[in-house]
Design a protein around this motif. Structure first.
Motif, short mmCIF file in Angstrom:
data_model
loop_
_atom_site.label_atom_id
_atom_site.label_comp_id
_atom_site.label_asym_id
_atom_site.label_seq_id
_atom_site.Cartn_x
_atom_site.Cartn_y
_atom_site.Cartn_z
N UNK A 145 8.39 -6.03 -0.52
CA UNK A 145 6.77 -5.54 -0.62
C UNK A 145 6.08 -6.41 0.01
N UNK A 146 6.49 -7.57 0.20
CA UNK A 146 5.93 -8.76 0.86
C UNK A 146 4.65 -9.32 0.22
N UNK A 147 4.94 -9.56 -1.18
CA UNK A 147 3.69 -10.10 -1.95
C UNK A 147 4.37 -10.87 -3.16
N UNK B 3 9.39 -2.98 -12.28
CA UNK B 3 10.30 -2.73 -10.85
C UNK B 3 9.73 -3.26 -9.63
N UNK B 4 8.44 -3.21 -9.65
CA UNK B 4 7.66 -3.75 -8.48
C UNK B 4 7.69 -5.18 -8.26
N UNK B 5 7.69 -5.87 -9.57
CA UNK B 5 8.04 -7.31 -9.48
C UNK B 5 9.10 -7.90 -9.39
N UNK B 6 10.21 -7.02 -9.59
CA UNK B 6 11.63 -7.34 -9.24
C UNK B 6 11.64 -7.25 -7.63
N UNK B 7 10.91 -6.18 -7.00
CA UNK B 7 11.26 -5.87 -5.64
C UNK B 7 9.98 -6.63 -4.91
N UNK C 81 -0.56 -4.20 -8.88
CA UNK C 81 -0.96 -3.16 -7.99
C UNK C 81 -0.01 -1.89 -8.41
N UNK C 82 1.11 -2.04 -8.48
CA UNK C 82 1.91 -0.67 -8.84
C UNK C 82 1.56 -0.22 -10.31
N UNK D 188 0.74 -1.12 0.06
CA UNK D 188 -0.09 -0.01 0.16
C UNK D 188 0.71 1.29 -0.02
N UNK D 189 1.70 1.21 0.83
CA UNK D 189 2.74 2.40 0.92
C UNK D 189 3.50 2.54 -0.39
N UNK D 190 3.96 1.58 -1.06
CA UNK D 190 4.72 1.64 -2.30
C UNK D 190 3.79 2.03 -3.26
N UNK D 191 2.43 1.82 -3.40
CA UNK D 191 1.32 2.34 -4.24
C UNK D 191 1.13 3.67 -4.19
#
Length: 177
Positions: free
Chosen positions: A81-83, A73-77, A91-92, A28-31
């Motif tokens: 992100x705990x998912x 980038x989100x998929x890589x991290x 999501x991103x 959520x925070x990253x989003x």
């Protein structure tokens, strides 16, 4: 554009509605950060890049292509992100894409380059109820107050309703025997 804080309200509301099991707090925070990220393009003004240029305000960073880059980038991290990778990416992508979609609903500016790099056309939605926010110190004025009232009506209240409805549904389901 809606104010920078208003862009973060959309992922926050959806995250609350979905709950931590589906959308962990870190995601959520990253989003929320991702939803604000396209407006980092305002540095273009300081670099002498014109508003209407591809890399000017509401240009490339307001495209679905940019949302896709952030999604990868989100998929890589995904671990921090705990998912799962696909959840982080989806999501991103949605969070970043919400930014130009909200901007397209405003009543000012040049529109958004939603389809960049395939098209440099600047687009608006056919319905534009959100007052455009002044950039910089102009925000602290009567016009800035009018913008906040517009955002309250068209973004904050609907987002609060989504969050409350999702929270109520999750509570109702969890309280069943």
């Amino acid at each position: 554009m809606p104010t920078i804080f208003t862009h973060a309200v959309v992922p926050l509301a959806v995250g609350i509605a979905c709950g931590q099991r589906l959308v962990p707090r870190r995601l959520v925070a990253a989003g929320m950060l991702a939803a604000m990220l396209p407006d980092a393009d305002v540095v273009a003004f300081k670099l002498g890049i014109a508003y209407a240029d591809d890399f000017g305000h509401r240009g490339a960073s307001h495209s679905l292509f940019f949302a896709g880059v952030v999604a990868m980038l989100g998929a890589w991290l995904h671990r921090p992100l705990q998912t799962r990778p696909w959840i982080a990416a989806a999501w991103l992508f949605a969070c970043v894409a919400s930014h130009p979609l909200l901007d397209a609903l405003t009543n000012g500016g040049l529109g958004v380059a939603l389809w960049w790099p395939w098209s440099d056309a600047r687009l608006f939605a056919p319905w534009r109820p959100i007052a455009v926010s002044p950039i910089g110190a102009g925000f602290f004025s009567a016009r800035g107050l009018a913008v906040m009232a517009s955002e309250l009506r068209w973004i904050w209240l609907p987002c609060a309703s989504i969050a409350a409805a999702g929270l109520a549904m999750r509570r109702a389901v969890s309280s069943r025997p």
